[in-house]
Design an enzyme around this catalytic site. Sequence first.
Site, short mmCIF file in Angstrom:
data_model
loop_
_atom_site.label_atom_id
_atom_site.label_comp_id
_atom_site.label_asym_id
_atom_site.label_seq_id
_atom_site.Cartn_x
_atom_site.Cartn_y
_atom_site.Cartn_z
N GLY A 46 0.70 -1.06 -0.09
CA GLY A 46 0.11 0.08 -0.15
C GLY A 46 0.84 1.32 -0.10
O GLY A 46 1.87 1.24 0.74
N VAL A 47 0.52 2.21 -0.72
CA VAL A 47 1.15 3.53 -0.74
C VAL A 47 0.17 4.76 -0.13
O VAL A 47 0.81 5.67 0.26
CB VAL A 47 1.70 3.84 -2.07
N GLY A 104 -3.51 0.09 -9.16
CA GLY A 104 -4.07 -0.87 -8.11
C GLY A 104 -4.89 -0.22 -7.10
O GLY A 104 -4.72 1.21 -6.95
N CYS A 105 -5.69 -0.95 -6.29
CA CYS A 105 -6.28 -0.14 -5.11
C CYS A 105 -6.70 -1.37 -4.12
O CYS A 105 -6.86 -2.42 -4.31
CB CYS A 105 -7.59 0.27 -5.57
N HIS A 147 -5.86 9.59 -7.35
CA HIS A 147 -6.48 8.38 -6.93
C HIS A 147 -7.33 8.77 -5.69
O HIS A 147 -8.42 8.23 -5.64
CB HIS A 147 -5.48 7.36 -6.90
N GLU A 148 -6.71 9.45 -4.77
CA GLU A 148 -7.08 9.54 -3.48
C GLU A 148 -8.31 10.55 -3.35
O GLU A 148 -9.36 10.22 -2.70
CB GLU A 148 -6.10 9.84 -2.36
N HIS A 151 -11.37 8.94 -4.50
CA HIS A 151 -11.97 7.97 -3.40
C HIS A 151 -13.09 8.94 -2.73
O HIS A 151 -13.96 8.58 -2.32
CB HIS A 151 -10.90 7.47 -2.51
#
Length: 181
Positions: A46-47, A104-105, A147-148, A151
């Site tokens: 995870g990043v 990816g997630c 990406h965040e 979300h």
Amino acid sequence: MPIIVQKDNPILRQTAHDVPVGKITSPEIKKIIKDMKKALLSQDDGVAIAAPQIGKPLRIFVMSGRVIDLLNGKDVAEPSHPDTVYINPRITKRSKEKQTVEEGCLSVRWLYGKVERAKKATVVAYDEEGKKFTKGGSNLIAQIFQHEVDHLDGVLFIDKAFDVVDIPPEEVERLKKNNPK
Ligand code: ZN
């Protein structure tokens, strides 16, 4: 250990709420941030993680200190830098230049795909102490910002990805790439 919710959970599709600035340092928000860091650290690859991914519809994301290690060419399980917290983040700039990146997630196991992202992005957010800051980034960091924030708007990478493949964890371990968020 906080559970990382998976893609069919409706919480991932909600628009998350801003944290009232006066509440940023409250025990309730501190606990949520602590749980996010724990959940992130529990995932070898995870990043970053967003609050809805642990079931909290709030506009917070945490970027792992591991990102700095990765940028320095080291893929480590124990990050050597502290995590950074972004509360009520807003992307204020995106470069016109885009690039196709692998994504990816943590909430979309075990799918990976290619996504078009702005190469550079700038975020304005509050830190854990309630101080406003601005941070610009390119490549992996810009990708994480986008990406965040997606979300927090109820958007998952698979909504915009192409060439999506399902790579089981054993194989991910072998490939050691993609760095889900
Ligand atoms: Zn994600």
